[in-house]
Design an enzyme around this catalytic site. Structure first.
Site, PDB file in Angstrom:
ATOM      1  N   ARG A 202      35.173  85.799  74.990  1.00 18.44           N
ATOM      2  CA  ARG A 202      35.490  84.971  73.815  1.00 18.44           C
ATOM      3  C   ARG A 202      36.758  84.132  74.081  1.00 18.44           C
ATOM      4  O   ARG A 202      36.834  82.958  73.702  1.00 18.44           O
ATOM      5  CB  ARG A 202      35.657  85.859  72.590  1.00 18.44           C
ATOM      6  N   CYS A 206      37.697  79.958  73.917  1.00 22.63           N
ATOM      7  CA  CYS A 206      38.811  79.276  73.258  1.00 22.63           C
ATOM      8  C   CYS A 206      39.589  78.436  74.271  1.00 22.63           C
ATOM      9  O   CYS A 206      40.020  77.326  73.945  1.00 22.63           O
ATOM     10  CB  CYS A 206      39.727  80.273  72.555  1.00 22.63           C
TER      11      CYS A 206
HETATM   12  C1  HEC Z   1      41.173  74.416  68.385  1.00 23.20           C
HETATM   13  C2  HEC Z   1      41.368  75.663  67.680  1.00 23.20           C
HETATM   14  C3  HEC Z   1      41.487  76.927  68.503  1.00 23.20           C
HETATM   15  C4  HEC Z   1      42.410  77.227  69.464  1.00 23.20           C
HETATM   16  C5  HEC Z   1      43.549  76.370  69.973  1.00 23.20           C
HETATM   17  C6  HEC Z   1      42.137  78.591  69.856  1.00 23.20           C
HETATM   18  N1  HEC Z   1      41.062  79.088  69.179  1.00 23.20           N
HETATM   19 FE1  HEC Z   1      40.427  80.986  69.178  1.00 23.20          FE
HETATM   20  N2  HEC Z   1      38.878  80.495  67.969  1.00 23.20           N
HETATM   21  C7  HEC Z   1      38.695  79.270  67.387  1.00 23.20           C
HETATM   22  C8  HEC Z   1      37.493  79.289  66.582  1.00 23.20           C
HETATM   23  C9  HEC Z   1      36.931  78.141  65.765  1.00 23.20           C
HETATM   24  C10 HEC Z   1      36.958  80.585  66.725  1.00 23.20           C
HETATM   25  C11 HEC Z   1      35.696  81.149  66.075  1.00 23.20           C
HETATM   26  C12 HEC Z   1      36.022  81.575  64.660  1.00 23.20           C
HETATM   27  C13 HEC Z   1      37.003  82.713  64.627  1.00 23.20           C
HETATM   28  O1  HEC Z   1      36.590  83.862  64.826  1.00 23.20           O
HETATM   29  O2  HEC Z   1      38.220  82.478  64.459  1.00 23.20           O
HETATM   30  C14 HEC Z   1      37.873  81.323  67.571  1.00 23.20           C
HETATM   31  C15 HEC Z   1      37.725  82.659  67.903  1.00 23.20           C
HETATM   32  C16 HEC Z   1      38.699  83.406  68.505  1.00 23.20           C
HETATM   33  C17 HEC Z   1      38.663  84.836  68.665  1.00 23.20           C
HETATM   34  C18 HEC Z   1      37.528  85.755  68.229  1.00 23.20           C
HETATM   35  C19 HEC Z   1      37.722  86.309  66.844  1.00 23.20           C
HETATM   36  C20 HEC Z   1      36.533  87.146  66.438  1.00 23.20           C
HETATM   37  O3  HEC Z   1      36.747  88.175  65.789  1.00 23.20           O
HETATM   38  O4  HEC Z   1      35.408  86.814  66.781  1.00 23.20           O
HETATM   39  C21 HEC Z   1      39.814  85.211  69.295  1.00 23.20           C
HETATM   40  C22 HEC Z   1      40.216  86.607  69.661  1.00 23.20           C
HETATM   41  C23 HEC Z   1      40.561  84.009  69.546  1.00 23.20           C
HETATM   42  N3  HEC Z   1      39.852  82.939  69.063  1.00 23.20           N
HETATM   43  C24 HEC Z   1      41.771  83.968  70.201  1.00 23.20           C
HETATM   44  C25 HEC Z   1      42.357  82.776  70.632  1.00 23.20           C
HETATM   45  C26 HEC Z   1      43.476  82.735  71.538  1.00 23.20           C
HETATM   46  C27 HEC Z   1      44.195  83.936  72.097  1.00 23.20           C
HETATM   47  C28 HEC Z   1      43.767  81.417  71.749  1.00 23.20           C
HETATM   48  C29 HEC Z   1      44.785  80.810  72.685  1.00 23.20           C
HETATM   49  C30 HEC Z   1      44.522  81.006  74.094  1.00 23.20           C
HETATM   50  C31 HEC Z   1      42.836  80.654  70.931  1.00 23.20           C
HETATM   51  N4  HEC Z   1      41.985  81.509  70.310  1.00 23.20           N
HETATM   52  C32 HEC Z   1      42.853  79.276  70.799  1.00 23.20           C
HETATM   53  C33 HEC Z   1      39.531  78.181  67.501  1.00 23.20           C
HETATM   54  C34 HEC Z   1      40.629  78.097  68.346  1.00 23.20           C
END
Ligand code: HEC
Ligand code: HEC
Length: 245
Positions: A202, A206
């Site tokens: 996951r 991201c």
């Molecule tokens: C542009 C926006 C964005 C950025 C920047 C981003 N993410 Fe995400 N991330 C998302 C989206 C949209 C999802 C899917 C929905 C959710 O579960 O939050 C996600 C999902 C996740 C999930 C899964 C959550 C779950 O329970 O399924 C994790 C863990 C996560 N991100 C960690 C990170 C980390 C650590 C970083 C930095 C390296 C990061 N994200 C950067 C948008 C982003």
């Protein structure tokens, strides 16, 4: 949430010096949230069942040393953790060690069906229990590394993790509601993947989303990041195995 509690939240956030971090299930659609709780509607349960079978399989089964899998209650809530040799291990890494060092077998491999299955079955034993990772002592330098990664702007989009998962939590992005980005639901069955996947898989999504470098599952970058995510989730419930769109 009661009115009184809502009033307290900004104060708690101030005291903790961080953002308001909420359980991931609160961000899921009602349909996904309900199916996550219902083994008959959650395809991840096939992996749980396979994991329970693997627990008892082979010449020197996991069960021969550890007893019933229920003995793993609370373990997933303490990972990632620093092993006696100073290495930071996530639950998958800990299982792989037992596989090679205690069972004397070849490692399963990251993202293999068997490793995901055992991880899911073990994590399930901690479902509902509060995350309780150690962040002091030998874990402290790893935590700082993960914190730095989390706070650094990355990729062509020049975004840090927190700019989405703290500043924009609750808002929609490409059909998803942005959660606080916790690892509490992993491994998770993701409908888009059509299979079970690890937290690190996951995280790769991201990284790709912001056009930044993707690290391999089990890499130091994602392990330290996982520890930092777990520190943000302290006290929130383990939800694994999760179900995601
Ligand atoms: C542009 C926006 C964005 C950025 C920047 C981003 N993410 Fe995400 N991330 C998302 C989206 C949209 C999802 C899917 C929905 C959710 O579960 O939050 C996600 C999902 C996740 C999930 C899964 C959550 C779950 O329970 O399924 C994790 C863990 C996560 N991100 C960690 C990170 C980390 C650590 C970083 C930095 C390296 C990061 N994200 C950067 C948008 C982003
Ligand atoms: C020969 C005995 C033996 C076998 C077989 C074995 N383990 Fe272990 N396991 C241990 C010992 C001993 C530890 C404590 C850490 C150490 O000293 O390596 C441990 C620790 C663990 C932990 C961490 C527990 C904690 O509280 O942090 C997990 C998870 C685990 N084993 C899973 C497994 C799984 C899954 C299998 C089967 C694939 C397995 N083990 C097979 C002996 C074994």
């Amino acid at each position: 949430m009661t009115g009184a509690w809502r009033g307290l939240l900004p104060l708690t956030a101030l005291l903790l010096g961080g953002a308001d971090v909420r359980p991931t299930q609160e961000y899921l659609s009602p349909e996904i949230r309900e199916a996550q709780e219902d083994p008959s509607r959650h395809p991840g349960w096939l992996w749980v069942e396979e994991g329970e079978a693997l627990w008892r399989a082979g010449e020197k089964p996991c069960a021969s040393c550890h007893g019933g899998i229920a003995g793993m209650t609370g373990v997933a809530a303490r990972y990632p953790a620093v092993a006696s040799d100073g290495e930071l291990l996530d639950l998958e890494g800990r299982i792989e060690r037992c596989r090679t060092q205690h069972q004397g077998e070849a490692s399963f491999g990251r993202e293999s069906e068997a490793l995901l299955a055992l991880t899911a079955a073990i994590a399930l034993q901690s479902r509902g229990m509060p995350v309780a990772v150690a962040t002091d002592g030998p874990a402290a330098p790893f935590l700082e590394e993960g914190r730095r990664f989390y706070q650094t702007r990355q990729g062509q989009l020049n975004l840090s993790c927190g700019q989405c998962h703290d500043d924009n939590a609750g808002r929609r992005l490409r059909g998803d509601v942005i959660s606080n980005g916790l690892g509490t639901g992993y491994p998770a069955y993701r409908l888009e993947w059509n299979t079970m996947g690890s937290l690190h898989r996951r995280l790769r999504a991201c990284s790709l989303g912001v056009r930044a470098e993707q690290f391999p599952p089990g890499s130091r970058e994602y392990l330290t990041l996982e520890l930092f995510l777990a520190s943000r989730a302290k006290g929130l419930p383990i939800e694994a195995p999760g179900l995601r769109r």
